[in-house]
Motif scaffolding. Structure first.
Motif, PDB file in Angstrom:
ATOM      1  N   ILE A 156       0.850  -1.201   0.000  1.00 35.40           N
ATOM      2  CA  ILE A 156       0.000   0.000   0.000  1.00 35.40           C
ATOM      3  C   ILE A 156       0.883   1.248   0.000  1.00 35.40           C
ATOM      4  O   ILE A 156       0.631   2.211  -0.730  1.00 35.40           O
ATOM      5  N   ALA A 157       1.931   1.227   0.804  1.00 37.56           N
ATOM      6  CA  ALA A 157       2.819   2.389   0.904  1.00 37.56           C
ATOM      7  C   ALA A 157       3.482   2.733  -0.426  1.00 37.56           C
ATOM      8  O   ALA A 157       3.783   3.891  -0.703  1.00 37.56           O
ATOM      9  N   THR A 158       3.720   1.707  -1.260  1.00 37.94           N
ATOM     10  CA  THR A 158       4.354   1.978  -2.557  1.00 37.94           C
ATOM     11  C   THR A 158       3.357   1.956  -3.710  1.00 37.94           C
ATOM     12  O   THR A 158       3.736   2.176  -4.846  1.00 37.94           O
ATOM     13  N   ASN A 159       2.078   1.683  -3.415  1.00 38.25           N
ATOM     14  CA  ASN A 159       1.091   1.486  -4.487  1.00 38.25           C
ATOM     15  C   ASN A 159       1.677   0.521  -5.520  1.00 38.25           C
ATOM     16  O   ASN A 159       1.805   0.836  -6.699  1.00 38.25           O
ATOM     17  N   TYR A 168      -6.444  -5.874 -14.051  1.00 33.79           N
ATOM     18  CA  TYR A 168      -7.088  -5.621 -12.769  1.00 33.79           C
ATOM     19  C   TYR A 168      -6.662  -4.325 -12.082  1.00 33.79           C
ATOM     20  O   TYR A 168      -7.255  -3.917 -11.104  1.00 33.79           O
ATOM     21  N   GLY A 169      -5.621  -3.701 -12.588  1.00 35.79           N
ATOM     22  CA  GLY A 169      -5.177  -2.458 -11.965  1.00 35.79           C
ATOM     23  C   GLY A 169      -4.238  -2.695 -10.805  1.00 35.79           C
ATOM     24  O   GLY A 169      -4.019  -3.836 -10.374  1.00 35.79           O
ATOM     25  N   VAL A 170      -3.661  -1.611 -10.295  1.00 34.00           N
ATOM     26  CA  VAL A 170      -2.638  -1.679  -9.258  1.00 34.00           C
ATOM     27  C   VAL A 170      -3.283  -1.807  -7.880  1.00 34.00           C
ATOM     28  O   VAL A 170      -4.510  -1.798  -7.738  1.00 34.00           O
ATOM     29  N   VAL A 171      -2.439  -1.909  -6.866  1.00 37.18           N
ATOM     30  CA  VAL A 171      -2.915  -2.110  -5.493  1.00 37.18           C
ATOM     31  C   VAL A 171      -3.942  -1.040  -5.089  1.00 37.18           C
ATOM     32  O   VAL A 171      -4.945  -1.334  -4.440  1.00 37.18           O
ATOM     33  N   ARG A 172      -3.676   0.195  -5.489  1.00 36.35           N
ATOM     34  CA  ARG A 172      -4.582   1.302  -5.163  1.00 36.35           C
ATOM     35  C   ARG A 172      -6.058   0.967  -5.431  1.00 36.35           C
ATOM     36  O   ARG A 172      -6.929   1.334  -4.652  1.00 36.35           O
ATOM     37  N   ASN A 173      -6.296   0.265  -6.535  1.00 31.18           N
ATOM     38  CA  ASN A 173      -7.683  -0.039  -6.913  1.00 31.18           C
ATOM     39  C   ASN A 173      -8.376  -0.983  -5.926  1.00 31.18           C
ATOM     40  O   ASN A 173      -9.592  -1.092  -5.941  1.00 31.18           O
ATOM     41  N   LEU A 204      -7.429   8.484   1.844  1.00 28.61           N
ATOM     42  CA  LEU A 204      -7.089   7.084   1.566  1.00 28.61           C
ATOM     43  C   LEU A 204      -6.137   6.995   0.367  1.00 28.61           C
ATOM     44  O   LEU A 204      -5.104   6.321   0.416  1.00 28.61           O
ATOM     45  N   HIS A 205      -6.481   7.700  -0.702  1.00 23.40           N
ATOM     46  CA  HIS A 205      -5.639   7.644  -1.904  1.00 23.40           C
ATOM     47  C   HIS A 205      -4.379   8.493  -1.757  1.00 23.40           C
ATOM     48  O   HIS A 205      -3.378   8.227  -2.430  1.00 23.40           O
ATOM     49  N   LEU A 206      -4.429   9.495  -0.913  1.00 27.27           N
ATOM     50  CA  LEU A 206      -3.213  10.269  -0.643  1.00 27.27           C
ATOM     51  C   LEU A 206      -2.210   9.405   0.133  1.00 27.27           C
ATOM     52  O   LEU A 206      -1.006   9.399  -0.158  1.00 27.27           O
ATOM     53  N   MET A 207      -2.722   8.648   1.101  1.00 28.71           N
ATOM     54  CA  MET A 207      -1.852   7.774   1.898  1.00 28.71           C
ATOM     55  C   MET A 207      -1.260   6.657   1.038  1.00 28.71           C
ATOM     56  O   MET A 207      -0.103   6.278   1.210  1.00 28.71           O
ATOM     57  N   THR A 208      -2.089   6.120   0.128  1.00 26.42           N
ATOM     58  CA  THR A 208      -1.618   5.029  -0.731  1.00 26.42           C
ATOM     59  C   THR A 208      -0.494   5.563  -1.626  1.00 26.42           C
ATOM     60  O   THR A 208      -0.684   6.542  -2.334  1.00 26.42           O
ATOM     61  N   GLY A 209       0.651   4.944  -1.539  1.00 26.42           N
ATOM     62  CA  GLY A 209       1.789   5.399  -2.333  1.00 26.42           C
ATOM     63  C   GLY A 209       2.606   6.487  -1.664  1.00 26.42           C
ATOM     64  O   GLY A 209       3.525   7.021  -2.291  1.00 26.42           O
ATOM     65  N   SER A 210       2.318   6.824  -0.400  1.00 27.67           N
ATOM     66  CA  SER A 210       3.073   7.913   0.240  1.00 27.67           C
ATOM     67  C   SER A 210       4.283   7.387   1.027  1.00 27.67           C
ATOM     68  O   SER A 210       4.925   8.128   1.764  1.00 27.67           O
ATOM     69  N   GLU A 211       4.583   6.118   0.866  1.00 27.71           N
ATOM     70  CA  GLU A 211       5.834   5.518   1.346  1.00 27.71           C
ATOM     71  C   GLU A 211       6.090   5.759   2.837  1.00 27.71           C
ATOM     72  O   GLU A 211       7.232   6.023   3.252  1.00 27.71           O
ATOM     73  N   GLY A 212       5.027   5.690   3.609  1.00 29.79           N
ATOM     74  CA  GLY A 212       5.200   5.792   5.064  1.00 29.79           C
ATOM     75  C   GLY A 212       5.678   7.145   5.540  1.00 29.79           C
ATOM     76  O   GLY A 212       6.224   7.260   6.635  1.00 29.79           O
ATOM     77  N   GLY A 435       6.904   3.469 -11.788  1.00 30.15           N
ATOM     78  CA  GLY A 435       5.600   2.893 -12.081  1.00 30.15           C
ATOM     79  C   GLY A 435       5.028   2.136 -10.902  1.00 30.15           C
ATOM     80  O   GLY A 435       3.825   2.114 -10.692  1.00 30.15           O
ATOM     81  N   GLU A 436       5.915   1.498 -10.098  1.00 31.66           N
ATOM     82  CA  GLU A 436       5.392   0.626  -9.041  1.00 31.66           C
ATOM     83  C   GLU A 436       6.297   0.473  -7.831  1.00 31.66           C
ATOM     84  O   GLU A 436       5.871  -0.048  -6.817  1.00 31.66           O
ATOM     85  N   HIS A 437       7.549   0.903  -7.916  1.00 30.18           N
ATOM     86  CA  HIS A 437       8.461   0.699  -6.783  1.00 30.18           C
ATOM     87  C   HIS A 437       8.456   1.860  -5.793  1.00 30.18           C
ATOM     88  O   HIS A 437       8.816   1.681  -4.637  1.00 30.18           O
ATOM     89  N   GLY A 438       8.080   3.035  -6.255  1.00 31.26           N
ATOM     90  CA  GLY A 438       8.158   4.221  -5.400  1.00 31.26           C
ATOM     91  C   GLY A 438       9.470   4.966  -5.602  1.00 31.26           C
ATOM     92  O   GLY A 438      10.321   4.566  -6.414  1.00 31.26           O
ATOM     93  N   ILE A 439       9.628   6.046  -4.854  1.00 34.16           N
ATOM     94  CA  ILE A 439      10.791   6.921  -5.007  1.00 34.16           C
ATOM     95  C   ILE A 439      11.864   6.591  -3.964  1.00 34.16           C
ATOM     96  O   ILE A 439      13.045   6.497  -4.289  1.00 34.16           O
ATOM     97  N   GLY A 440      11.439   6.362  -2.748  1.00 31.75           N
ATOM     98  CA  GLY A 440      12.370   5.990  -1.677  1.00 31.75           C
ATOM     99  C   GLY A 440      13.513   6.971  -1.551  1.00 31.75           C
ATOM    100  O   GLY A 440      13.341   8.188  -1.662  1.00 31.75           O
TER     101      GLY A 440
END
Lengths: 478, 478
Positions: A156-159, A168-173, A204-212, A435-440
């Motif tokens: 969820i943190a990395t979407n 089916y789309g990414v985790v966010r969906n 919810l969607h702001l948190m998703t992908g916000s990498e903790g 696309g899917e790993h995040g920025i870190g």
């Protein structure tokens, strides 16, 4: 004088840590180096970004997570949340002078609600265990990021995305609700067992992908689907990547939406075969497509497979191989999933560029051009129908079944230019850095170029609004 | 003295408006009451929330939108963006002393990119025109909020849903990129023709559903799908709603995922039939399900229809009616879509409660109980498989084909209690106040109860970070 300040600081930190220990209890509190080593890195191969924390804590419930963040907010000690530690760009590496909050003990699958087709899980649940529990209930969680040791909180943190995102789309969906602990220790519930939600800004969607960096996800409500009744994997070899990737829009025009469409260059497959001692169905051509089809019945899937076979031939595939049994499918998938593992030792970085899918051939042509120009092997594969391209620059060549390392001084001198050129090429094609790993930690310097300075400034304002003391996973994303 | 201040203010406003006129030009600038009347309300039936703006402007490009916001930010004059004006909770009603920025002239479909299956459109494009353009290219845009006059910008601002969200998800799932003008006039690009994106906080998803309070969407990149090859609509009558809605999880267990599963009570259908002079396929039972199936071929859809038929009979349906031709399907859909129109005159409010789907029967039982208790007709229908329930409290009864109005003093005395009781019931079942319409003006007072005070506080912090002068659609959401 400096020594005095240092020893005062040490004493203060030691007092703080005593407070922390009281929150989680002695058994969940770790400060010895050998206990903390595993928490100093993620799955990125370079050791230079590893960092030991002051302590590792393993809370067992949300209340403890909240108390830890209250403590951290008061003492201004950075907290880095950690799930399975399977990230690829340093997102869970502790900040210097900070602690790691591992969610591994919060690993209960709380409910699989068949009526609503929703699962309620703690953030530390591993994907592997989650898939198993969901399958037992004859349900289906589509997202499949490669590494099944990943934890739900981390994906969820990395979407996270993975191969199955095509259909089916990414985790966010699939994330319909989360329990989050905010940096000041507040516990909030966002969303619920709800398939639609237009009730104010989607935190919810702001948190998703916000990498903790904005809050720690402690629980999640995940949407499940009825399982596909039939599945089939096809392997199609092509003379070149242009032809292979050309099949993707043709599939769309034919009304076929596969679950996954992966592309792999043959020379990469060869290394994986050697290393895993397994056989890929064929070695023809230069670029292969792996297409996974699913559907509501065998007839449907077979009919689609027939049409794909014809389409692939139009694009020059001489033969299309079918993995029709679960065993064969598993073997093919395993080779594809373990490519990274087979070359990991020599991987300099794992790029995660995402492009408009039709731009893949031109981008990969640029990859090859840079490879020739700089004499660096740049194995490239990824999610063709998603436009998500993983280039894994290597600091070695694989010649006649043997690795030949490039001296550090050599690859270190050229690699920054290769990396910059690849990101520049992506940007020029409307692509982005992840696309899917995040920025870190590792992709920070490319973010502003990719999304724009003013966009990153807005992200910083949001960070400040949520975490004014900057305690939550500082130093990540921007 | 007050008169003097007022005339000074008037003079200043008049100067400001002259500046505004210069930005868009005389032809796109309106201040006469009869020109502005249509911009004083949305599709909510109550006139008490209507508000005339100081002016209506219709910019023709993003640069003008940016200049308008720079002007507004300097002059501190509220700006309310407006798409098709088809909202149902006052989201586009101008703030007192503010202007309306209508995007209706920015209505070009800029590109339908078949290779990447993406459309690039201006925000003022109407859904009707968009569907037509997409179909011409043999592609498919799944989201279908009821009113096809809605504009793309508006359906993004509310994260609209509609019936087809069961299988395909809400608008959010299809918005892959947007161009947004921020309150200070900055123009930013978020996302792109990208199917995956983990490049920092998703401002794209934060903007989606933010009801024009954080930025004005001027362009959108929307994902398209291959069109389904076959489609079928089933109508199944049940003795009661429990049985009807009981079919939903059974469909899931049977591995069937329809495009839409709507529920309607028979007494509501009757009014729509009378008013539209059209025939619904049957009048049996008390509650009907309308199930739309799609698939990759006729055989697949027919096979699924057969299984649904059997399932519905298990839940007590005596017969299942099939609309198999496009004409029949259209007629059934039209009746369903126009229910609101047929009762609109007497509708007090359009509730948009969203629940875990399995909670629908108990919630609708509560609706009935309140209806009996307060003597108010509360027609209820909605998206069964999404848990999205629209109750439309009426200030009239429909008896023997005639409307009998309830005196204002009577229904106004009881309605606030009915409304509160319904939202309380939803909250007790894990539901929220809006599934697809948004909060706007009318649901503000329920938001804090639904999502929590601290969550709304965080929304306010975000609003402040993006719009410190509070000029963009103020007074909406919170």
């Amino acid at each position: 004088m400096l020594v005095l300040i240092y020893s005062l600081m040490k004493k203060e930190i030691s007092n703080w840590l005593d407070e922390l220990k009281k929150i989680v209890g002695e058994k969940s509190f770790f400060t010895r180096q050998e206990q903390m080593l595993d928490y100093s890195h993620d799955e990125f191969p370079g050791t230079e970004i590893a960092q030991l924390p002051l302590a590792v804590v393993k809370p067992v419930n949300t209340r403890q997570v909240s108390d830890i963040l209250k403590w951290a907010n008061k003492s201004k000690i950075p907290v880095t949340p950690r799930g399975g530690g399977t990230g690829l760009c340093g997102g869970c590496i502790p900040a210097p002078g900070g602690i790691v909050l591992s969610l591994e003990e919060m690993n209960r699958i709380l409910e699989i609600d068949r009526q609503n087709r929703m699962a309620v899980v703690e953030a530390g649940v591993r994907l592997r265990d989650f898939y198993e529990a969901v399958e037992k209930e004859n349900l289906f969680f589509p997202p499949h990021p490669g590494d099944e040791s990943a934890a739900i909180g981390g994906v969820i943190a990395t979407n996270a995305g993975g191969a199955r995102a095509v259909k089916y789309g990414v985790v966010r969906n699939f994330v319909k609700g989360i329990e989050v602990v905010l940096p000041d220790g507040e516990i909030v519930q966002l969303g619920g067992k709800l398939l639609k939600n237009s009730s104010g800004y989607s935190l919810l969607h702001l948190m998703t992908g916000s990498e903790g960096t904005l809050g720690i996800v402690t629980k999640a409500i995940l949407n499940l689907l009825p399982p596909p009744q039939a599945q089939l994997t096809l392997i199609a070899p092509f003379e070149n990547l242009e032809n292979a990737v050309g099949v993707v829009p043709a599939l769309g025009k034919a009304g076929i939406l596969p679950m996954a469409v992966e592309f792999i260059e043959v020379e990469t497959i060869k290394v994986a075969e050697d290393f895993l001692n397994k056989k890929w169905p064929c070695r023809e051509g230069r670029a292969h497509l792996m297409i996974i089809l699913d559907g509501s019945g065998e007839d449907e899937v077979l009919a689609a497979a027939g049409r794909i076979d014809a389409l692939c031939r139009e694009f020059g595939a001489r033969q299309v191989f079918v993995a029709d049994t679960p065993k064969k499918q598993k073997e093919v998938l395993e080779i594809r999933s373990k490519i990274y593992e087979t070359i990991k030792k020599y991987v300099v970085e794992i790029l995660d560029i995402v492009l408009p899918p039709a731009e893949i051939p031109a981008h990969v042509e640029r990859v090859r051009q840079l490879s020739r120009e700089y004499g660096m092997w740049l194995p490239t594969f990824g999610h063709a129908a998603d436009g998500n391209v993983h280039t894994l620059p290597l600091r070695a060549h694989y010649i006649d079944g043997r690795w030949q390392e490039i001296p550090d001084s050599e690859w270190k001198a050229i690699y920054p230019r290769v990396r910059q050129a690849l990101h520049d090429d992506a940007a020029s094609r409307g692509g982005l850095v992840s696309g899917e790993h995040g920025i870190g930690l590792l992709k920070k310097e490319y973010l502003e170029d990719a999304v724009g300075r003013n966009v990153v400034d807005k992200m910083r304002l949001i960070k400040k609004a949520f975490d004014p003391n900057h305690i939550l996973n500082p130093g990540k994303i921007f």
